[in-house]
Every structure is written in C-alpha cells, then in structure tokens.
Design a protein around this motif. Structure first.
Motif, PDB file in Angstrom:
ATOM      1  N   GLY A   1      14.062   1.692   5.676  1.00  9.43           N
ATOM      2  CA  GLY A   1      12.841   2.278   6.210  1.00  9.43           C
ATOM      3  C   GLY A   1      12.322   3.372   5.288  1.00  9.43           C
ATOM      4  N   TYR A   2      11.145   3.879   5.619  1.00 10.39           N
ATOM      5  CA  TYR A   2      10.503   4.918   4.807  1.00 10.39           C
ATOM      6  C   TYR A   2       9.737   5.819   5.774  1.00 10.39           C
ATOM      7  N   VAL A   3      10.321   6.956   6.095  1.00 13.49           N
ATOM      8  CA  VAL A   3       9.750   7.853   7.103  1.00 13.49           C
ATOM      9  C   VAL A   3       9.819   9.295   6.595  1.00 13.49           C
ATOM     10  N   ASP A   4       8.713  10.019   6.741  1.00 13.22           N
ATOM     11  CA  ASP A   4       8.651  11.437   6.329  1.00 13.22           C
ATOM     12  C   ASP A   4       9.041  11.637   4.859  1.00 13.22           C
ATOM     13  N   GLY A   5       8.604  10.709   4.008  1.00 16.37           N
ATOM     14  CA  GLY A   5       8.895  10.837   2.577  1.00 16.37           C
ATOM     15  C   GLY A   5      10.326  10.499   2.206  1.00 16.37           C
ATOM     16  N   ILE A   6      11.085   9.972   3.164  1.00 21.13           N
ATOM     17  CA  ILE A   6      12.495   9.629   2.915  1.00 21.13           C
ATOM     18  C   ILE A   6      12.670   8.114   3.011  1.00 21.13           C
ATOM     19  N   ARG A   7      13.179   7.524   1.952  1.00 25.21           N
ATOM     20  CA  ARG A   7      13.571   6.113   2.018  1.00 25.21           C
ATOM     21  C   ARG A   7      15.022   6.076   2.473  1.00 25.21           C
ATOM     22  N   TYR A   8      15.302   5.252   3.474  1.00 26.72           N
ATOM     23  CA  TYR A   8      16.665   5.219   4.006  1.00 26.72           C
ATOM     24  C   TYR A   8      17.137   3.791   4.220  1.00 26.72           C
ATOM     25  N   LYS A   9      18.435   3.657   4.323  1.00 26.85           N
ATOM     26  CA  LYS A   9      19.035   2.353   4.613  1.00 26.85           C
ATOM     27  C   LYS A   9      20.075   2.545   5.704  1.00 26.85           C
ATOM     28  N   ASN A  10      20.073   1.622   6.658  1.00 25.15           N
ATOM     29  CA  ASN A  10      21.043   1.676   7.756  1.00 25.15           C
ATOM     30  C   ASN A  10      22.373   1.040   7.364  1.00 25.15           C
ATOM     31  N   HIS A  11      23.401   1.396   8.104  1.00 29.21           N
ATOM     32  CA  HIS A  11      24.704   0.739   7.943  1.00 29.21           C
ATOM     33  C   HIS A  11      24.518  -0.776   8.077  1.00 29.21           C
ATOM     34  N   GLY A  12      25.197  -1.530   7.209  1.00 32.23           N
ATOM     35  CA  GLY A  12      25.034  -2.981   7.197  1.00 32.23           C
ATOM     36  C   GLY A  12      26.001  -3.754   8.085  1.00 32.23           C
ATOM     37  N   PRO A  13      27.310  -3.574   7.898  1.00 32.64           N
ATOM     38  CA  PRO A  13      28.246  -4.349   8.725  1.00 32.64           C
ATOM     39  C   PRO A  13      28.000  -4.080  10.214  1.00 32.64           C
ATOM     40  N   ILE A  14      28.041  -5.129  11.009  1.00 30.89           N
ATOM     41  CA  ILE A  14      27.654  -5.021  12.425  1.00 30.89           C
ATOM     42  C   ILE A  14      28.427  -3.917  13.149  1.00 30.89           C
ATOM     43  N   ARG A  15      29.749  -3.932  13.015  1.00 35.62           N
ATOM     44  CA  ARG A  15      30.566  -2.936  13.730  1.00 35.62           C
ATOM     45  C   ARG A  15      30.213  -1.515  13.294  1.00 35.62           C
ATOM     46  N   HIS A  16      30.004  -1.349  11.996  1.00 40.95           N
ATOM     47  CA  HIS A  16      29.640  -0.019  11.482  1.00 40.95           C
ATOM     48  C   HIS A  16      28.307   0.423  12.083  1.00 40.95           C
TER      49      HIS A  16
ATOM     50  N   ASP B   1       0.833  -1.209   0.000  1.00 40.13           N
ATOM     51  CA  ASP B   1       0.000   0.000   0.000  1.00 40.13           C
ATOM     52  C   ASP B   1       0.868   1.260   0.000  1.00 40.13           C
ATOM     53  N   ASN B   2       2.177   1.059  -0.057  1.00 40.34           N
ATOM     54  CA  ASN B   2       3.137   2.169  -0.134  1.00 40.34           C
ATOM     55  C   ASN B   2       3.052   3.074   1.098  1.00 40.34           C
ATOM     56  N   ALA B   3       2.839   2.438   2.256  1.00 37.29           N
ATOM     57  CA  ALA B   3       2.788   3.199   3.513  1.00 37.29           C
ATOM     58  C   ALA B   3       4.203   3.360   4.071  1.00 37.29           C
ATOM     59  N   GLU B   4       4.353   4.276   5.000  1.00 38.19           N
ATOM     60  CA  GLU B   4       5.666   4.490   5.608  1.00 38.19           C
ATOM     61  C   GLU B   4       5.879   3.524   6.775  1.00 38.19           C
ATOM     62  N   TYR B   5       7.141   3.241   7.070  1.00 35.05           N
ATOM     63  CA  TYR B   5       7.472   2.304   8.147  1.00 35.05           C
ATOM     64  C   TYR B   5       8.894   2.583   8.629  1.00 35.05           C
ATOM     65  N   TYR B   6       9.129   2.226   9.880  1.00 37.24           N
ATOM     66  CA  TYR B   6      10.475   2.329  10.439  1.00 37.24           C
ATOM     67  C   TYR B   6      11.276   1.091  10.031  1.00 37.24           C
ATOM     68  N   GLY B   7      12.547   1.291   9.722  1.00 40.79           N
ATOM     69  CA  GLY B   7      13.457   0.169   9.498  1.00 40.79           C
ATOM     70  C   GLY B   7      14.523   0.228  10.578  1.00 40.79           C
ATOM     71  N   ILE B   8      14.585  -0.801  11.407  1.00 41.95           N
ATOM     72  CA  ILE B   8      15.461  -0.794  12.584  1.00 41.95           C
ATOM     73  C   ILE B   8      16.468  -1.934  12.475  1.00 41.95           C
ATOM     74  N   GLY B   9      17.744  -1.626  12.709  1.00 43.62           N
ATOM     75  CA  GLY B   9      18.757  -2.678  12.726  1.00 43.62           C
ATOM     76  C   GLY B   9      19.749  -2.548  11.582  1.00 43.62           C
ATOM     77  N   ALA B  10      20.785  -3.359  11.643  1.00 39.06           N
ATOM     78  CA  ALA B  10      21.858  -3.301  10.643  1.00 39.06           C
ATOM     79  C   ALA B  10      21.332  -3.669   9.262  1.00 39.06           C
ATOM     80  N   GLY B  11      21.560  -2.788   8.303  1.00 38.72           N
ATOM     81  CA  GLY B  11      21.152  -3.067   6.925  1.00 38.72           C
ATOM     82  C   GLY B  11      19.669  -2.903   6.662  1.00 38.72           C
ATOM     83  N   ALA B  12      18.905  -2.501   7.686  1.00 38.18           N
ATOM     84  CA  ALA B  12      17.453  -2.360   7.503  1.00 38.18           C
ATOM     85  C   ALA B  12      17.138  -1.134   6.653  1.00 38.18           C
TER      86      ALA B  12
END
Length: 376
Positions: A267-282, A254-265
């Motif tokens: 998310g889509y919040v406030d019209g921004i699609r984002y990606k978290n750092h992937g490697p665990i230490r990073h 439905d193209n709704a927004e959602y939080y993406g939490i965790g390494a490499g997750a």
C-alpha cells in the motif's frame, strides 16, 4: 490534513493451482484457514475506517478460489460501510476454471462492476505447459455467463513470449481475444521471477524462450491488431475501448495513494509505501497484534518525483509537466529537460504541449527509458 486514499487493493492469496510463472503472494487453498483469513482481512480493512473509495480492486492469488458463500462474506464486509455513490469501479480477478454460476450470482448481487479474467492463452497445450488448470472452452463459457449476468466491463489478461511460443500462436490468441467482444485487455510479456518453476527451469537451461527480436515483433503485432479493432493502447500493457480504461490501474500510474489490505499486500498511505506480512499465519498474528506491516518506506521528495516519472510514463498520455511542478514545487525542465531532449532526439519520447510521453519505440524499451529518470 492529509487526504485519505480513494483506492484500495485487497489481496486474496489462495489459488486452486500454482502457475509456473507467478511470484505473487499465494498458497494452494486446500487445508488453509480461509474463513479465519477473511475475518482478519476485514478487520484490517475496518482499521483504516474507510468510508469512501473511488476504486476497489480484489486480486490474488485467485479471489474466485473462494466458495460462493466466502465470496459473499468478503464482498459484503468490504462494501457494507462504503458510500457506493462514490465507488466508480469494483474489480475482482477471476480464474476461468472456477467462476461458476453460483459465484457469478454472488458477484451480480454485489457492487462488483468489473471482472478481470486470467486467461493467459487460448491454447490448451500451452495452458498446461504454464501450469494453468482451465481450458479454452472455460474462457468462452465464463465470458458468456458474465455477459448474461449483465457484466459489460470485462477484461482479460494474456501473456505473450511464452516458452516455445510462435508468432502464429500469438496471432491466434489475439484474434480469439478480439472475437470475445470485450472492452479491455492486458497483455504482458513473460517476465521470469525468482522462486518460480520457470526461473528454475531457465537456470537449468530447460526453458526455450522466444528471442528478443521475436518478442518485439509480437508486441508490435499486438498493438497494431488491437488498435485496428478499436482498442486504445492507453498504457504499456493495457488496451481498452473508449471509456473502459481500468480506473484502478490508472490510479497506480498517476502515483496516487491507496490502501493495501491482506497478506503480502502493498500500500501507499501518507507518503509511506508499505508491505504486509506475507505468510498466512504471520499475517493473522499481525492483524491480532494491531500492525500488519512488515516493511515501511518513507519516500523522500526525490523518490516521489522519480516514481511520478516511472509510473506516469507507462501511460500513453504520459506526464503533465505543469502538474508535476504544482505537485512538487520544482522546475520540470531544470530536473529533466536535458534528459527529455536527449530521449526525443533518440526517438524514444515526444513532447505534446504540456505533456511528455513515450513513443511506440520508447514504450517497448520502457524500463530502459525509465532508468534515465533516476535523479543523481
């Protein structure tokens, strides 16, 4: 004021084995800083001040690669400040090889109400061939244990068009899946991703995949058999008994927004699609620095409209033209009328009142059809 997302995806990147087809953000769990990761993940979760969610999805990796006590820490940390009266669906992914009685007991005591098992195939030889560590018997044991613990919302993932897979093997898989008497299944054709064992083998000419015609035949067979068994084909890869659709996944489509939490997750919040750092230490360092994101993409209206179509057309119900116009303030017919009429003529789409949706043939050619909705 921007409405806060009502869904969250939480990523647990640890696995007890690395599957040959998987390109998700994951690491072999041995010698990893798992407890520290969970602390940091919960810190990121708290940073969003999330109090109400309709859906929460814990995926991976393999969340059940965690120990029972680690699972308890995770689930308690995620849900203790949530208004559980609003939470409709809390899904956790599990691997049939490591979901033991202790872990099921932890799930039972938590607000988890949906379990998704990564079955992939019932064929022991094929399981070994694709890098899975569980056996067919583990699948039945896990399903029985979950049912005994009163979990009625159980889903399984199956993959078809695997290397060397025959139509008979697909038929056998579908029959065994139906016999489990569960309300939801996701069936995916094998997609070769970069940086996987299978992609490397294919490049060396050592991966005998079924021909496209056979893959199409498999897909048609799966749809027909599952519909005959009372499942609704509600999204390209998903089938459910009435009322058991994955609410979290419907949120994506439905193209709704959602939080993406965790390494490499993602998310889509406030019209921004984002990606978290992937490697665990990073990721751990990024949480400590107060910004977990490695990329952010501010979507233009054009991109948002394209996504509305790409995602919405994955659903059997398709896209509501009125909702589209209300959301974007643009004429649907002006943007897409000509394209829709052309696809209807080709037998790939149909118009049902206010909704446009793909035909069965269109669903199989989903990506090809979706490309037509890229706005120049």
């Amino acid at each position: 004021m921007q409405k806060k997302p009502m869904s969250a995806y939480v990523h647990i990147p640890f696995c007890t084995q690395i599957c040959y087809y998987c390109d998700f953000s994951k690491v072999f769990i041995k010698n990893q800083p798992v407890d520290s990761y969970l602390e940091h993940l919960l810190e990121e979760f708290r940073s969003y001040d999330i109090q109400k969610l309709r859906t929460l999805y814990i995926g991976g990796g393999t969340p059940t690669a965690l120990s029972a006590s680690q699972l308890e820490v995770l689930l308690d940390g995620l849900t203790k400040n949530l208004d559980l009266s609003v939470l409709e669906e809390l899904t956790i992914e599990a691997n049939p090889g490591d979901l033991d009685a202790d872990k099921i007991a932890v799930l039972k005591q938590s607000p988890v109400n949906r379990v998704s098992l990564g079955v992939q195939t019932f064929d022991d030889k094929m399981l070994k061939k694709i890098g899975r560590s569980h056996l067919e018997k583990d699948i039945y044991e896990n399903i029985d244990r979950l049912k005994l613990a009163d979990f009625d919302n159980i889903s399984i993932d199956l993959i078809y068009a695997l290397p060397g897979q025959t139509m008979e093997q697909v038929k056998d898989n579908v029959a065994k899946a139906i016999s489990l008497d569960i309300p939801h299944m996701s069936l995916y054709s094998l997609i070769l991703e970069n940086h996987t064992v299978f992609m490397n083998r294919m490049r060396r000419g050592k991966l005998p995949l079924p021909k496209e015609e056979l893959e199409a035949e498999m897909f048609e067979y799966i749809i027909a058999e599952l519909e005959r068994a009372g499942f609704e084909h509600y999204e390209i890869s998903n089938f459910s008994k009435p009322g058991f659709e994955s609410r979290h996944n419907l949120m994506y489509w439905d193209n709704a927004e959602y939080y993406g939490i965790g390494a490499g997750a993602s998310g889509y919040v406030d019209g921004i699609r984002y990606k978290n750092h992937g490697p665990i230490r990073h990721y751990l360092n990024a949480v400590e620095a107060g910004n977990t994101r490695i990329t952010e993409e501010h979507l233009s209206q054009r991109e948002q409209m394209e996504e509305e179509m790409f995602l919405g057309l994955r659903k059997k119900s398709g896209v509501s033209m009125a909702r589209f116009e209300e959301k974007f303030g643009r004429s649907f017919d002006g943007l897409y009328g000509e394209i829709i009429r052309d696809l209807v003529q080709q037998g790939l789409m149909q118009i049902d009142g206010d909704r446009v949706r793909m035909t069965k043939r269109g669903l199989f050619l989903g990506d090809t059809v979706a490309e037509r909705f890229i706005l120049e």
